[in-house]
Design a protein around this motif. Structure first.
Motif, PDB file in Angstrom:
ATOM      1  N   GLN A 149       0.803  -1.215   0.000  1.00  0.00           N
ATOM      2  CA  GLN A 149       0.000   0.000   0.000  1.00  0.00           C
ATOM      3  C   GLN A 149       0.839   1.269   0.000  1.00  0.00           C
ATOM      4  N   ARG A 150       2.004   1.197   0.651  1.00  0.00           N
ATOM      5  CA  ARG A 150       2.809   2.410   0.806  1.00  0.00           C
ATOM      6  C   ARG A 150       4.146   2.047   1.432  1.00  0.00           C
ATOM      7  N   LEU A 151       5.109   2.951   1.301  1.00  0.00           N
ATOM      8  CA  LEU A 151       6.317   2.874   2.116  1.00  0.00           C
ATOM      9  C   LEU A 151       5.937   3.308   3.525  1.00  0.00           C
ATOM     10  N   GLY A 152       6.257   2.482   4.511  1.00  0.00           N
ATOM     11  CA  GLY A 152       5.861   2.783   5.883  1.00  0.00           C
ATOM     12  C   GLY A 152       6.950   3.424   6.712  1.00  0.00           C
ATOM     13  N   HIS A 153       8.167   2.881   6.643  1.00  0.00           N
ATOM     14  CA  HIS A 153       9.265   3.461   7.416  1.00  0.00           C
ATOM     15  C   HIS A 153      10.602   2.972   6.877  1.00  0.00           C
ATOM     16  N   VAL A 154      11.640   3.623   7.335  1.00  0.00           N
ATOM     17  CA  VAL A 154      13.008   3.243   7.008  1.00  0.00           C
ATOM     18  C   VAL A 154      13.779   3.140   8.318  1.00  0.00           C
ATOM     19  N   ALA A 155      14.593   2.101   8.444  1.00  0.00           N
ATOM     20  CA  ALA A 155      15.472   1.935   9.601  1.00  0.00           C
ATOM     21  C   ALA A 155      16.909   2.077   9.126  1.00  0.00           C
ATOM     22  N   VAL A 156      17.657   2.978   9.759  1.00  0.00           N
ATOM     23  CA  VAL A 156      19.017   3.280   9.325  1.00  0.00           C
ATOM     24  C   VAL A 156      20.011   3.033  10.454  1.00  0.00           C
TER      25      VAL A 156
END
Length: 304
Positions: A149-156
């Motif tokens: 559905q969408r990009l939800g988050h990024v972990a860096v």
């Protein structure tokens, strides 16, 4: 409110054909190939959710949808950046900068939204012990890739997590939903940061920051339609013999159902659903790092 949501991730890959096919099997949809850049979208209304360019493998950065034209101007002035016409699908206006770890950050306002794509069926109606919501009909998910559905988050990863946590808070208004610490609470090892949207509910984390020897990407996470969509996506990826990393399980931080895969260049991507929501009244929680806070249930984290 400065940021409305995270919108897309930016990569480089040496084999565009391989990563394009991987991400389509993973659950994204073609948008276009412009020169040496491939754009892919989700089923929602974002113009695109993923872009990768031909080159040495790298996680380049991420793009955010800005809440207003005024917010775009305010942010551009803060970073001393020039606003210009956005070159990506959807257009609009944008500027770019870098964070202290060198990641590219793009901020877009006014991009044309797309018509959401139908998802081949309705989400799950649960029959659990407390309520029977699926009466006289059967649960038959179609064999197909996940419907992202969408990009939800990024972990860096960051070698200076406390400083990066403060930087995103001071400059983008992000707030920690939960913090992970070492021997004492002042030794912050990681943070799960949500957008500052006042009383409006928002994802438990849009950005996760994890201490590590060098900057990098832990994973990019994409929201699926529902639990069956995560499970069916797992089966499709497994049948295509892609490299599985971790899952299926339920996270402790954010509570998401998760499933991780590794792309042809070695980057990790996550399918998820059923994440927590927070707002300005949600208190920041703190926990010591430990195995018990890696997940609520599921297989052990690789290497631990």
């Amino acid at each position: 409110m400065l940021i409305d949501d995270i919108e897309y991730v930016i990569f480089r890959h040496p084999d565009l054909s391989a990563v394009r096919q991987f991400m389509i099997d993973y659950g994204l949809l073609d948008v276009s190939q412009e020169g040496d850049s491939v754009y892919l979208r989700a089923y929602g209304d974002a113009p695109f959710s993923y872009v990768t360019t031909q080159g040495e493998a790298a996680f380049v950065g991420m793009g955010f949808r800005v809440a207003s034209q005024e917010a775009l101007a305010q942010l551009a002035a803060r970073f001393g950046a020039d606003i210009e016409d956005c070159r990506h699908p959807g257009g609009g206006k944008y500027f770019h900068t870098i964070d202290p770890d060198g990641r590219r950050l793009e901020f877009v306002f006014g991009a044309q939204r797309l018509q959401p794509v139908p998802c081949d069926g309705a989400p799950i109606a649960w029959n659990d012990a407390h309520a029977k919501n699926r009466l006289g009909r059967y649960q038959r998910p179609k064999y197909a890739p996940s419907h992202i559905q969408r990009l939800g988050h990024v972990a860096v990863f960051s070698p200076a997590p406390q400083q990066i946590i403060e930087w995103y808070g001071e400059n983008l208004g992000m707030k920690p939903s939960e913090l992970i610490h070492g021997d004492n609470e002042t030794s912050v090892l990681a943070a799960f940061m949500h957008l500052n949207k006042g009383s409006e509910w928002t994802d438990h984390h849009t950005l996760a920051i994890v201490g590590a020897p060098a900057p990098g990407l832990e994973h990019a996470s994409f929201e699926c339609r529902d639990f069956d969509d995560v499970g069916m996506g797992h089966m499709v990826m497994q049948d295509k013999q892609y490299q599985h990393r971790w899952g299926i399980g339920r996270h402790f931080y954010g509570s998401q159902i998760f499933d991780y895969w590794t792309d042809p260049a070695g980057f990790h991507v996550e399918h998820y659903c059923d994440g927590d929501m927070v707002n300005e009244d949600t208190q920041t929680l703190r926990y010591p790092f430990g195995r018990d806070t890696l997940l609520q249930w599921g297989p052990a984290f690789p290497g631990i």
